[in-house]
Design a protein around this motif. Sequence first.
Motif, PDB file in Angstrom:
ATOM      1  N   LYS A   1       0.845  -1.192   0.000  1.00  0.00           N
ATOM      2  CA  LYS A   1       0.000   0.000   0.000  1.00  0.00           C
ATOM      3  C   LYS A   1       0.880   1.242   0.000  1.00  0.00           C
ATOM      4  O   LYS A   1       1.907   1.292   0.681  1.00  0.00           O
ATOM      5  N   TYR A   2       0.453   2.243  -0.742  1.00  0.00           N
ATOM      6  CA  TYR A   2       1.178   3.512  -0.791  1.00  0.00           C
ATOM      7  C   TYR A   2       0.758   4.349   0.405  1.00  0.00           C
ATOM      8  O   TYR A   2      -0.413   4.715   0.535  1.00  0.00           O
ATOM      9  N   GLU A   3       1.686   4.614   1.295  1.00  0.00           N
ATOM     10  CA  GLU A   3       1.339   5.315   2.525  1.00  0.00           C
ATOM     11  C   GLU A   3       2.550   6.034   3.102  1.00  0.00           C
ATOM     12  O   GLU A   3       3.694   5.821   2.665  1.00  0.00           O
ATOM     13  N   LYS A   4       2.289   6.870   4.088  1.00  0.00           N
ATOM     14  CA  LYS A   4       3.388   7.557   4.768  1.00  0.00           C
ATOM     15  C   LYS A   4       4.149   6.564   5.643  1.00  0.00           C
ATOM     16  O   LYS A   4       3.563   5.661   6.235  1.00  0.00           O
ATOM     17  N   PHE A   5       5.472   6.770   5.705  1.00  0.00           N
ATOM     18  CA  PHE A   5       6.327   5.874   6.479  1.00  0.00           C
ATOM     19  C   PHE A   5       7.489   6.694   7.026  1.00  0.00           C
ATOM     20  O   PHE A   5       7.965   7.634   6.389  1.00  0.00           O
ATOM     21  N   GLU A   6       7.930   6.326   8.193  1.00  0.00           N
ATOM     22  CA  GLU A   6       9.034   7.057   8.816  1.00  0.00           C
ATOM     23  C   GLU A   6      10.321   6.893   8.006  1.00  0.00           C
ATOM     24  O   GLU A   6      10.655   5.794   7.554  1.00  0.00           O
ATOM     25  N   ILE A   7      11.038   7.978   7.825  1.00  0.00           N
ATOM     26  CA  ILE A   7      12.299   7.934   7.074  1.00  0.00           C
ATOM     27  C   ILE A   7      13.318   7.122   7.863  1.00  0.00           C
ATOM     28  O   ILE A   7      13.557   7.382   9.043  1.00  0.00           O
ATOM     29  N   PRO A   8      13.933   6.106   7.235  1.00  0.00           N
ATOM     30  CA  PRO A   8      14.937   5.302   7.947  1.00  0.00           C
ATOM     31  C   PRO A   8      16.207   6.106   8.195  1.00  0.00           C
ATOM     32  O   PRO A   8      16.522   7.052   7.451  1.00  0.00           O
ATOM     33  N   ASN A   9      16.931   5.726   9.217  1.00  0.00           N
ATOM     34  CA  ASN A   9      18.166   6.430   9.564  1.00  0.00           C
ATOM     35  C   ASN A   9      19.388   5.578   9.270  1.00  0.00           C
ATOM     36  O   ASN A   9      19.421   4.389   9.612  1.00  0.00           O
ATOM     37  N   PRO A  10      20.406   6.157   8.631  1.00  0.00           N
ATOM     38  CA  PRO A  10      21.663   5.425   8.447  1.00  0.00           C
ATOM     39  C   PRO A  10      22.284   5.114   9.805  1.00  0.00           C
ATOM     40  O   PRO A  10      22.271   5.954  10.711  1.00  0.00           O
ATOM     41  N   THR A  11      22.833   3.927   9.953  1.00  0.00           N
ATOM     42  CA  THR A  11      23.450   3.537  11.223  1.00  0.00           C
ATOM     43  C   THR A  11      24.874   3.029  11.047  1.00  0.00           C
ATOM     44  O   THR A  11      25.681   3.138  11.955  1.00  0.00           O
TER      45      THR A  11
END
Length: 320
Positions: free
Chosen positions: A14-24
């Motif tokens: 589904k096309y939806e808002k998602f939290e931006i992942p963080n480089p680790t």
Amino acid sequence: MYAAVVRSFDSIPKYEKFEIPNPTGKYEVLLDVIAAGLHPRVRSQANDSHYTSDGELPLIPGIDGVGRLEDGRLVYFVAPDTPFGTFAEKTVVDLRRSIPLPEGADAVQIAAAMNPAMSSWVALRRRVDFQQGQKILVLGATGNSGQMAIQIAKFLGASQVIGAGRDQDRLNSLPALGADVIVSLVGEPEEVAERLAEASSEVDIVIDYLWGKPAESVMVPLLMKRSDRSKKLSWVQIGSIAGPTAAVPSVALRSANFQVLGSGQGSVTATGYIAKFPVLIDTIASGKLNVNAVTFSLSEVEDVWNTSFAPGQRAVFVTK
């Protein structure tokens, strides 16, 4: 950001808002995704059927793509082994798994072609000792990867390329891509095996996207028709469209110089794949391989996901 998100393996993304992942990690950076291909491998990732799947949810599918780094450079990249794939406006990439694109390269063409092309490219470059002038059979040549394998085998210098598949319309299109001989796999299994063995008895390499019964039934007839059974035949198993298992008769291994090996994630390291990418990217970017990309906005993912495309077409989602 927006992304295509899988929250159940029984449902399409589904096309939806998602939290931006963080480089680790030390080599990880966040980039803007420009284009990402809807490969069969992506569909199997999203329904948890691929052999590398770990069942983790939620999941953003997508295994590779073209993205823009903070400094403006375009790169082709392979997604890291996390649930955060490439069907998103942004994703995290390990710079060691990215290759800068040459000036003027078409991001959509690269995103469409790299996945179907790399299977045969890496197989011929890393899994077998392919030499110019050798003969190659592509078993399952009517799929996207098979059609690309026909082109790549010719490009790398095969003296004869034989394409075998079931779809007659697609088979008929293979000579234009470089196939010297085409063989239909439609009919009674024994007849098909005899026909295929007759056409391909002198090949040096089989690139097999089918496995299952087609591979099982033709191995011995093909080997028995070789004029010199001590001449090496390498059978490279890449896909399993026709079935996950195939019985390899002991006589096949004893009566001929015959080896069966696989090419895929695990048999070739990520580093091994990436080492072969720059030349392949240059080959695609220079127009030496035929690529038929169809573009869609990522926001259309739910409408496009289960679409059947024309022979040779590869859907590519773009974010802008």
